[in-house]
Design a protein around this motif. Sequence first.
Motif, PDB file in Angstrom:
ATOM      1  N   GLU A  10       0.815  -1.246   0.000  1.00 45.49           N
ATOM      2  CA  GLU A  10       0.024   0.007   0.040  1.00 45.49           C
ATOM      3  C   GLU A  10       0.851   1.366   0.054  1.00 45.49           C
ATOM      4  N   THR A  11       1.818   1.196   0.669  1.00 47.15           N
ATOM      5  CA  THR A  11       2.877   2.446   0.728  1.00 47.15           C
ATOM      6  C   THR A  11       3.582   2.560  -0.663  1.00 47.15           C
ATOM      7  N   VAL A  12       3.724   1.298  -1.239  1.00 47.84           N
ATOM      8  CA  VAL A  12       4.452   1.741  -2.576  1.00 47.84           C
ATOM      9  C   VAL A  12       3.409   2.351  -3.465  1.00 47.84           C
ATOM     10  N   HIS A  13       2.064   1.902  -3.545  1.00 51.19           N
ATOM     11  CA  HIS A  13       1.171   2.220  -4.550  1.00 51.19           C
ATOM     12  C   HIS A  13       0.694   3.423  -4.157  1.00 51.19           C
ATOM     13  N   SER A  14       0.651   4.006  -3.178  1.00 49.91           N
ATOM     14  CA  SER A  14       0.389   5.292  -2.859  1.00 49.91           C
ATOM     15  C   SER A  14       1.366   6.406  -2.947  1.00 49.91           C
ATOM     16  N   GLN A  15       2.622   6.002  -3.388  1.00 46.40           N
ATOM     17  CA  GLN A  15       3.617   6.939  -3.681  1.00 46.40           C
ATOM     18  C   GLN A  15       3.228   7.867  -4.895  1.00 46.40           C
ATOM     19  N   ARG A  16       2.518   7.573  -6.036  1.00 48.36           N
ATOM     20  CA  ARG A  16       2.128   8.267  -7.013  1.00 48.36           C
ATOM     21  C   ARG A  16       1.034   9.576  -6.494  1.00 48.36           C
ATOM     22  N   ASP A  17       0.376   8.918  -5.581  1.00 43.68           N
ATOM     23  CA  ASP A  17      -0.864  10.021  -5.127  1.00 43.68           C
ATOM     24  C   ASP A  17      -0.267  10.918  -4.226  1.00 43.68           C
ATOM     25  N   ARG A  18       0.841  10.251  -3.568  1.00 46.59           N
ATOM     26  CA  ARG A  18       1.374  11.404  -2.491  1.00 46.59           C
ATOM     27  C   ARG A  18       2.244  12.300  -2.989  1.00 46.59           C
ATOM     28  N   LEU A  19       2.926  11.879  -4.188  1.00 49.28           N
ATOM     29  CA  LEU A  19       4.002  12.844  -4.764  1.00 49.28           C
ATOM     30  C   LEU A  19       3.874  12.592  -6.198  1.00 49.28           C
ATOM     31  N   PRO A  20       2.658  13.084  -6.981  1.00 50.12           N
ATOM     32  CA  PRO A  20       2.749  13.007  -8.344  1.00 50.12           C
ATOM     33  C   PRO A  20       3.627  13.754  -9.256  1.00 50.12           C
ATOM     34  N   ALA A  21       4.231  14.796  -8.504  1.00 43.13           N
ATOM     35  CA  ALA A  21       5.402  15.584  -9.210  1.00 43.13           C
ATOM     36  C   ALA A  21       6.692  14.756  -9.627  1.00 43.13           C
ATOM     37  N   VAL A  22       6.935  13.654  -8.719  1.00 41.97           N
ATOM     38  CA  VAL A  22       7.874  12.683  -9.065  1.00 41.97           C
ATOM     39  C   VAL A  22       7.536  11.517  -9.364  1.00 41.97           C
ATOM     40  N   TYR A  23       6.556  10.821  -9.072  1.00 44.75           N
ATOM     41  CA  TYR A  23       6.030   9.621  -9.258  1.00 44.75           C
ATOM     42  C   TYR A  23       4.758   9.631 -10.362  1.00 44.75           C
ATOM     43  N   GLY A  24       4.438  10.635 -10.614  1.00 45.83           N
ATOM     44  CA  GLY A  24       3.037  10.554 -11.511  1.00 45.83           C
ATOM     45  C   GLY A  24       3.328   9.835 -12.823  1.00 45.83           C
ATOM     46  N   ASP A  25       4.520   9.783 -13.499  1.00 50.43           N
ATOM     47  CA  ASP A  25       4.566   8.971 -14.684  1.00 50.43           C
ATOM     48  C   ASP A  25       5.139   7.444 -14.554  1.00 50.43           C
ATOM     49  N   PHE A  26       5.323   7.151 -13.426  1.00 45.92           N
ATOM     50  CA  PHE A  26       6.150   5.949 -12.995  1.00 45.92           C
ATOM     51  C   PHE A  26       5.006   4.699 -12.766  1.00 45.92           C
ATOM     52  N   ASP A  27       5.090   3.556 -13.361  1.00 48.98           N
ATOM     53  CA  ASP A  27       4.226   2.623 -13.475  1.00 48.98           C
ATOM     54  C   ASP A  27       4.699   1.463 -12.294  1.00 48.98           C
ATOM     55  N   PHE A  28       4.253   1.510 -11.176  1.00 48.59           N
ATOM     56  CA  PHE A  28       4.273   0.541 -10.074  1.00 48.59           C
ATOM     57  C   PHE A  28       3.682  -0.874 -10.484  1.00 48.59           C
ATOM     58  N   ASP A  29       3.167  -1.114 -11.440  1.00 49.48           N
ATOM     59  CA  ASP A  29       2.596  -2.324 -11.651  1.00 49.48           C
ATOM     60  C   ASP A  29       3.755  -3.130 -12.775  1.00 49.48           C
ATOM     61  N   ALA A  30       4.666  -2.440 -13.337  1.00 53.97           N
ATOM     62  CA  ALA A  30       5.362  -2.912 -14.341  1.00 53.97           C
ATOM     63  C   ALA A  30       6.705  -3.725 -13.756  1.00 53.97           C
ATOM     64  N   VAL A  31       6.887  -4.528 -13.825  1.00 56.99           N
ATOM     65  CA  VAL A  31       8.163  -5.365 -13.360  1.00 56.99           C
ATOM     66  C   VAL A  31       9.353  -4.990 -14.021  1.00 56.99           C
ATOM     67  N   PRO A  32      10.239  -4.273 -13.655  1.00 54.60           N
ATOM     68  CA  PRO A  32      11.581  -4.022 -14.512  1.00 54.60           C
ATOM     69  C   PRO A  32      12.514  -5.205 -14.812  1.00 54.60           C
ATOM     70  N   GLU A  33      12.898  -4.742 -15.740  1.00 57.32           N
ATOM     71  CA  GLU A  33      14.156  -6.023 -16.220  1.00 57.32           C
ATOM     72  C   GLU A  33      14.902  -6.509 -15.004  1.00 57.32           C
ATOM     73  N   ARG A  34      15.478  -5.620 -14.122  1.00 57.23           N
ATOM     74  CA  ARG A  34      16.438  -5.920 -13.097  1.00 57.23           C
ATOM     75  C   ARG A  34      15.780  -6.871 -12.330  1.00 57.23           C
ATOM     76  N   PHE A  35      14.628  -7.099 -12.080  1.00 58.62           N
ATOM     77  CA  PHE A  35      13.950  -8.023 -11.182  1.00 58.62           C
ATOM     78  C   PHE A  35      13.594  -9.500 -12.066  1.00 58.62           C
ATOM     79  N   THR A  36      14.008 -10.518 -11.511  1.00 61.47           N
ATOM     80  CA  THR A  36      13.928 -11.577 -12.247  1.00 61.47           C
ATOM     81  C   THR A  36      13.832 -13.087 -11.125  1.00 61.47           C
ATOM     82  N   THR A  37      12.976 -13.796 -11.556  1.00 61.64           N
ATOM     83  CA  THR A  37      12.734 -15.114 -10.903  1.00 61.64           C
ATOM     84  C   THR A  37      13.268 -16.278 -11.446  1.00 61.64           C
ATOM     85  N   ASP A  38      13.256 -16.027 -12.922  1.00 61.01           N
ATOM     86  CA  ASP A  38      13.608 -17.088 -13.825  1.00 61.01           C
ATOM     87  C   ASP A  38      14.967 -17.648 -13.586  1.00 61.01           C
TER      88      ASP A  38
END
Length: 439
Positions: A10-38
């Motif tokens: 909840e803290t993670v996903h609230s970041q966009r609403d709490r600080l749109p000037a920084v996180y407004g364009d960031f997609d918190f649901d898109a898993v980046p390439e850096r993270f892998t469980t393969d």
Amino acid sequence: MTTYFPHLAETVHSQRDRLPAVYGDFDFDAVPERFTTDPAVESALPRRVAAREPFLDDPELVELMKTATFLGDVPADAYAALSASHSMKQLIGMLTRACRHGVDAVADAPAELTAFIDDLEATPDWIDMSLVADGARRARVEAALLSPFITRGAFIATFTNTYAALPMALTGALSGARAAHRVNETTSFFALTAMPGALDRFGPGFEAAAMVRLMHSMVRFHALTKSDKWDAAVYGLPVPQVDQMPAGLIGMYLQAQRVIRDGRTTFTSGERALVEFARYRCFLLGLPEELVPSEPHDIVRAFHGRAAVLRHGFDDETCGRLVRSTMAAYLRPSDSRFDRMADAVERSFSALAFTIAFCGGNRTAAAGMGVELGLSDVARIAATGPFIVGRYLAVRAGNRIPMLRDPIDRYLVRLLAKRLVTYGKPEFTSDAATYTPSV
């Protein structure tokens, strides 16, 4: 879907609403390439350290590391975002005054500054504050006698992974002479926070932690809002809290490994004090409880778990350049014969520490990353090692004797004070003017 850490999610996903000037364009649901469980993809966890499979098969751990990969620092980020209307000098000046005298001492203090200081002051109940002062006293032994000779080696370990190293490469703050400032700032921070009373509310360590958070937030703010080189689909969130954990708990990780090797499952009372000191310092740096475990097996599990899901990557343009510039940096305050010799000794010990800790003692592998351990280094270590290591072991043993504890501590405090002068005044800043247009 989050199962084990709903509050953190909840803290993670609230970041966009709490600080749109920084996180407004960031997609918190898109898993980046850096993270892998393969399991077929190489990770940052070498098999010589631990098998990766048990960590990938731990759904609670994987969820924690995935969630924390998206965790920034909203209180500090909001304050850093004021750089759009304030100069860096103004932001540092207000934060310094608020740390030393309270927010009320800052004329027309912005709400973001008040929120940042409130966050620093909100000491959590998951830390045993009664042990912090004793933990700092115990930490002074390594901070004064051992850390000065290995911090550079530990510092460059941050640059051995492309995904974790890119934020600092982007700033341009780790090339040339600025590399020396960053290494000295890091060493200074850990030395300063171990001084008596440094982490008290109006202590210098409290202020230093606030400055470190501001520096990281400036990197995050500029990477997300000013840089056309930051690819969130590849690198995710700049300087996520999951990448702050290793620096904050590296000493406790090594201690936890010793405990486990000894066949124990819990820390002794003295070790526990060191752990609580380190955990409080991590809290001041913005880390949540979930990333600062308190028991030996949990600490090792967290460290290895982060590496197990971090995709391996080492490119010479980013990582190699950062490692080489940091190893080449001259860290001493003058060009005197003594300082040149001291710098050479420290560089040799740092190269050895890096080679052992992060390359399994493989000098060829270390050289491939930009860390050369040559015959001259071995000669310097052989000549100075008996004194450096012998003094450390003698002081550590003497520190266990009650009648020697106070005089030893006074000696360590004096030595740390001298070391802090050598390190110079830390800047703990990230200046947008130094950011590189490419990496």
